[in-house]
Design a protein around this motif. Structure first.
Motif, PDB file in Angstrom:
ATOM      1  N   ALA A  60       0.834  -1.219   0.000  1.00 26.91           N
ATOM      2  CA  ALA A  60       0.000   0.000   0.000  1.00 26.91           C
ATOM      3  C   ALA A  60       0.865   1.264   0.000  1.00 26.91           C
ATOM      4  O   ALA A  60       0.409   2.321  -0.440  1.00 26.91           O
ATOM      5  N   THR A  61       2.113   1.164   0.478  1.00 27.56           N
ATOM      6  CA  THR A  61       2.985   2.353   0.389  1.00 27.56           C
ATOM      7  C   THR A  61       3.218   2.692  -1.089  1.00 27.56           C
ATOM      8  O   THR A  61       3.378   3.848  -1.450  1.00 27.56           O
ATOM      9  N   GLY A  62       3.213   1.659  -1.935  1.00 26.84           N
ATOM     10  CA  GLY A  62       3.343   1.888  -3.384  1.00 26.84           C
ATOM     11  C   GLY A  62       2.114   2.616  -3.929  1.00 26.84           C
ATOM     12  O   GLY A  62       2.226   3.504  -4.783  1.00 26.84           O
ATOM     13  N   ALA A  63       0.944   2.240  -3.411  1.00 27.02           N
ATOM     14  CA  ALA A  63      -0.288   2.931  -3.835  1.00 27.02           C
ATOM     15  C   ALA A  63      -0.233   4.381  -3.371  1.00 27.02           C
ATOM     16  O   ALA A  63      -0.560   5.305  -4.118  1.00 27.02           O
ATOM     17  N   ALA A  64       0.199   4.572  -2.125  1.00 23.46           N
ATOM     18  CA  ALA A  64       0.220   5.930  -1.563  1.00 23.46           C
ATOM     19  C   ALA A  64       1.178   6.841  -2.334  1.00 23.46           C
ATOM     20  O   ALA A  64       0.933   8.027  -2.482  1.00 23.46           O
ATOM     21  N   HIS A 106       1.460  -4.774  -6.625  1.00 23.05           N
ATOM     22  CA  HIS A 106       0.546  -5.916  -6.612  1.00 23.05           C
ATOM     23  C   HIS A 106       0.409  -6.438  -5.196  1.00 23.05           C
ATOM     24  O   HIS A 106       1.408  -6.774  -4.563  1.00 23.05           O
ATOM     25  N   THR A 107      -0.839  -6.550  -4.738  1.00 17.72           N
ATOM     26  CA  THR A 107      -1.088  -7.012  -3.371  1.00 17.72           C
ATOM     27  C   THR A 107      -1.679  -8.426  -3.346  1.00 17.72           C
ATOM     28  O   THR A 107      -1.213  -9.295  -2.613  1.00 17.72           O
ATOM     29  N   GLY A 108      -2.737  -8.659  -4.130  1.00 23.51           N
ATOM     30  CA  GLY A 108      -3.520  -9.890  -3.991  1.00 23.51           C
ATOM     31  C   GLY A 108      -2.730 -11.173  -4.207  1.00 23.51           C
ATOM     32  O   GLY A 108      -2.874 -12.121  -3.429  1.00 23.51           O
ATOM     33  N   GLY A 109      -1.913 -11.228  -5.253  1.00 25.25           N
ATOM     34  CA  GLY A 109      -1.171 -12.465  -5.562  1.00 25.25           C
ATOM     35  C   GLY A 109      -0.272 -12.883  -4.411  1.00 25.25           C
ATOM     36  O   GLY A 109      -0.371 -14.015  -3.897  1.00 25.25           O
ATOM     37  N   PRO A 110       0.637 -11.977  -3.940  1.00 27.62           N
ATOM     38  CA  PRO A 110       1.485 -12.366  -2.812  1.00 27.62           C
ATOM     39  C   PRO A 110       0.683 -12.621  -1.539  1.00 27.62           C
ATOM     40  O   PRO A 110       1.012 -13.535  -0.769  1.00 27.62           O
ATOM     41  N   TYR A 111      -0.354 -11.865  -1.309  1.00 25.97           N
ATOM     42  CA  TYR A 111      -1.207 -12.066  -0.115  1.00 25.97           C
ATOM     43  C   TYR A 111      -1.819 -13.461  -0.157  1.00 25.97           C
ATOM     44  O   TYR A 111      -1.806 -14.188   0.843  1.00 25.97           O
ATOM     45  N   ASP A 112      -2.331 -13.862  -1.312  1.00 23.22           N
ATOM     46  CA  ASP A 112      -2.998 -15.174  -1.437  1.00 23.22           C
ATOM     47  C   ASP A 112      -2.075 -16.327  -1.063  1.00 23.22           C
ATOM     48  O   ASP A 112      -2.480 -17.263  -0.385  1.00 23.22           O
ATOM     49  N   THR A 113      -0.843 -16.284  -1.570  1.00 22.79           N
ATOM     50  CA  THR A 113       0.039 -17.445  -1.468  1.00 22.79           C
ATOM     51  C   THR A 113       0.830 -17.500  -0.155  1.00 22.79           C
ATOM     52  O   THR A 113       1.690 -18.367   0.009  1.00 22.79           O
ATOM     53  N   VAL A 114       0.522 -16.608   0.783  1.00 24.38           N
ATOM     54  CA  VAL A 114       1.247 -16.617   2.059  1.00 24.38           C
ATOM     55  C   VAL A 114       1.170 -17.982   2.765  1.00 24.38           C
ATOM     56  O   VAL A 114       2.199 -18.484   3.236  1.00 24.38           O
ATOM     57  N   PRO A 115      -0.005 -18.647   2.849  1.00 27.93           N
ATOM     58  CA  PRO A 115      -0.006 -19.938   3.557  1.00 27.93           C
ATOM     59  C   PRO A 115       0.990 -20.944   2.966  1.00 27.93           C
ATOM     60  O   PRO A 115       1.730 -21.600   3.715  1.00 27.93           O
ATOM     61  N   GLU A 116       1.051 -21.046   1.634  1.00 26.70           N
ATOM     62  CA  GLU A 116       1.994 -21.974   0.994  1.00 26.70           C
ATOM     63  C   GLU A 116       3.440 -21.601   1.369  1.00 26.70           C
ATOM     64  O   GLU A 116       4.269 -22.457   1.688  1.00 26.70           O
ATOM     65  N   ALA A 149       4.952 -16.220 -11.291  1.00 25.46           N
ATOM     66  CA  ALA A 149       4.185 -14.973 -11.417  1.00 25.46           C
ATOM     67  C   ALA A 149       4.993 -13.889 -10.707  1.00 25.46           C
ATOM     68  O   ALA A 149       4.833 -13.643  -9.511  1.00 25.46           O
ATOM     69  N   GLY A 150       5.877 -13.258 -11.456  1.00 22.92           N
ATOM     70  CA  GLY A 150       6.869 -12.352 -10.857  1.00 22.92           C
ATOM     71  C   GLY A 150       6.267 -11.134 -10.181  1.00 22.92           C
ATOM     72  O   GLY A 150       6.890 -10.532  -9.296  1.00 22.92           O
ATOM     73  N   HIS A 151       5.018 -10.788 -10.572  1.00 18.48           N
ATOM     74  CA  HIS A 151       4.405  -9.609  -9.927  1.00 18.48           C
ATOM     75  C   HIS A 151       4.175  -9.858  -8.432  1.00 18.48           C
ATOM     76  O   HIS A 151       3.958  -8.925  -7.683  1.00 18.48           O
ATOM     77  N   ARG A 152       4.247 -11.138  -8.012  1.00 18.87           N
ATOM     78  CA  ARG A 152       4.055 -11.439  -6.588  1.00 18.87           C
ATOM     79  C   ARG A 152       5.357 -11.222  -5.807  1.00 18.87           C
ATOM     80  O   ARG A 152       5.614 -11.878  -4.806  1.00 18.87           O
ATOM     81  N   VAL A 153       6.177 -10.292  -6.295  1.00 19.02           N
ATOM     82  CA  VAL A 153       7.517 -10.069  -5.756  1.00 19.02           C
ATOM     83  C   VAL A 153       7.514  -9.683  -4.278  1.00 19.02           C
ATOM     84  O   VAL A 153       8.522  -9.875  -3.588  1.00 19.02           O
ATOM     85  N   ALA A 154       6.392  -9.145  -3.769  1.00 18.73           N
ATOM     86  CA  ALA A 154       6.348  -8.762  -2.347  1.00 18.73           C
ATOM     87  C   ALA A 154       6.730  -9.955  -1.473  1.00 18.73           C
ATOM     88  O   ALA A 154       7.356  -9.793  -0.421  1.00 18.73           O
ATOM     89  N   HIS A 163      -5.922  -8.049  -7.906  1.00 22.89           N
ATOM     90  CA  HIS A 163      -4.655  -8.351  -8.578  1.00 22.89           C
ATOM     91  C   HIS A 163      -3.675  -7.183  -8.439  1.00 22.89           C
ATOM     92  O   HIS A 163      -2.475  -7.375  -8.285  1.00 22.89           O
ATOM     93  N   ASP A 164      -4.226  -5.968  -8.512  1.00 20.36           N
ATOM     94  CA  ASP A 164      -3.372  -4.768  -8.497  1.00 20.36           C
ATOM     95  C   ASP A 164      -2.983  -4.417  -7.069  1.00 20.36           C
ATOM     96  O   ASP A 164      -3.292  -5.143  -6.141  1.00 20.36           O
ATOM     97  N   VAL A 165      -2.375  -3.253  -6.926  1.00 20.35           N
ATOM     98  CA  VAL A 165      -2.036  -2.822  -5.571  1.00 20.35           C
ATOM     99  C   VAL A 165      -3.324  -2.419  -4.861  1.00 20.35           C
ATOM    100  O   VAL A 165      -4.252  -1.867  -5.470  1.00 20.35           O
TER     101      VAL A 165
END
Ligand SMILES: Cc1ncc(C[n+]2csc(CCOP(=O)(O)OP(=O)(O)O)c2C)c(N)n1
Length: 429
Positions: free
Chosen positions: A51-55, A61-71, A94-99, A274-276
């Motif tokens: 979200a600092t990127g959004a600000a 990108h937030t959703g992709g990395p957020y989703d895969t945290v359990p794995e 999926a490189g956008h999940r770089v977070a 998918h986006d930030v």
């Protein structure tokens, strides 16, 4: 631009360095609680620093990395428990999940936590996709969907006796490269384990809508890959599936079904996830989790002012991609609907909003095909449509993916196809 120097407002020191052993596929209460705490901590951290990127207006990108945290949390504990059994890298196609990579680099001590708050800022060495040798702690480069599994096949060949993992997505799995990778992995019985987030979301929408008939599970099973599918938010089930994958020699895909951004109000199940994340939604989420210091930090970020002088010929702003879309629409407007349908076909690869094709989709949906992330196949379909005199195929994507299509362009040329391509956004993927 201001570079963050304050302390990271979420205590990453609370991360529990647990170990797991795949020989035991049932979690103890203690392990489950520790994993749950790690998942919440890391999801909160990802929401905050993306979200600092959004600000600052640099996106992300937030959703992709957020989703895969359990794995990722499970893998991290498994890597720690049995370092000799695994290639300890969270390869991600999926490189956008770089977070994820930046957060894990921080938890491993390679990257200061404060730097995360400069996510995607110019000069921060935290770009939108992982780059090896640029960011401390980042262990591979990625960015083009569907390019990592084939690479991880080779990593598995180079590491006999170890399992190599690749985080996957329903977007990446649309690429033809992954079909080739699946065949090689099956034929050579490679010890690769795919952990695929099947959230039915990509950039332009939902694969179930624009690519009906496509099933990640059936595709992989068709290639002979063993598939273990289940609810990605059911931690015990997910852990048991990952253990089974490890305990089964050869290629195995663990497919996790979950909505995009589970638990984030306003984004759950939406392709906007998918986006930030927007600052407003991030504030709401972080407030709900009691992350007061993170909320205050986010509120305090001022969007940097642009101090460049623009030397254009006028004060009207435009973009090449939209001018391209508008120009095509203008020509199509002058044709009868019957003529348009018979003579023109426009095909997208999940980037219509970003590369000008949306203008055509909105004006003339009758000749527009919203297709999957399959640049090579889509370009060739446009070329084949334009094989006959008087017919025109139209294709567009980012210029970064032009090099993927060189061979298809040669085939289009050798067949004298009427093919119009627009490659926007040079240099960026
Ligand atoms: C080869 C290639 N084509 C297109 C893109 C642009 N792109 C980036 S992310 C994305 C959609 C990704 O969907 P998915 O991988 O399922 O990720 P999620 O939406 O779950 O985060 C696209 C089309 C890309 N990075 N690489």
């Amino acid at each position: 631009m201001t570079t963050a120097t304050s302390t990271f407002p979420i205590d990453l020191g609370a991360y529990k360095q647990i170990t797991l052993d795949p020989a035991n596929s049932t979690l103890t209460n203690e392990q489950r609680e520790a994993l749950k705490a790690n998942i919440q901590l890391c999801r909160d951290a990802i929401v905050f620093f993306t979200a600092t990127g959004a600000a600052r207006g640099v996106g992300g990108h937030t959703g992709g990395p957020y989703d895969t945290v359990p794995e990722v949390m499970i893998l991290d504990a498994l890597f720690r428990g049995n370092p000799d059994k695994f290639v300890p890298i969270f390869f991600d196609e999926a490189g956008h999940r770089v977070a994820t990579q930046y957060l894990m680099a921080t938890l491993e001590g390679a990257l200061p936590a404060e730097q995360l708050m400069n996510y995607r800022m110019a000069g921060s060495t935290l770009p939108g996709h992982p780059e090896l040798k640029l960011t401390p702690g980042v262990k591979f480069s990625s960015g083009r969907l569907g390019h990592m599994w084939p690479y991880v096949n080779g990593v598995a060949m180079a590491n006999p006796g170890k399992a190599a993992f690749c985080l996957g997505s329903d977007g990446s799995q649309q690429e033809g490269n992954d079909a080739e990778a699946a065949r090689l992995a099956v034929a050579q019985h490679l010890n690769v384990k795919l952990l695929i987030d099947d959230n039915d979301v990509t950039i332009a929408g939902h694969p179930s809508k624009y690519l009906p008939g496509f099933s990640v599970k059936q595709t992989l099973e068709g290639h002979g890959v063993k598939v273990l599918e289940g609810d990605g938010e059911d931690l015990d089930g997910l852990y048991a599936r990952i253990c089974e994958a490890i305990n089964t020699p050869g290629p195995v895909a663990v497919i996790s079904k979950r909505p995009m951004c589970p638990g984030i109000e306003g984004l759950e199940g939406s392709n906007h996830g998918h986006d930030v994340i927007s600052v407003d939604l991030a504030l709401k989420y972080l407030e709900g989790k009691g992350r007061t210091a993170a909320v205050e930090y986010l509120k305090g970020i001022e969007k940097p002012k642009n101090d460049y002088s623009f030397l254009g010929a006028g004060d009207k702003w435009g973009s090449n991609r939209n001018v391209f879309g508008e120009a095509v629409v203008k020509i199509l407007d002058g044709m009868s609907e019957e003529d348009r349908k018979a003579k023109v076909m426009v095909i997208d690869s999940d980037l219509e909003g970003s590369c000008g094709l949306k203008k055509i989709h909105d004006a003339h949906p009758e000749i527009f095909i919203p297709s999957g992330i399959m640049e090579r196949g889509n370009l060739s379909a446009a070329a084949g449509f334009g094989m006959e005199a008087g017919k025109q195929g139209i294709f567009a994507t980012f210029a970064a993916f032009l090099e993927m299509c060189i061979s298809e362009i040669t085939m289009a040329r050798l067949n004298y196809s009427n093919l119009l391509c627009h490659f926007s956004h040079s240099g960026i993927d």
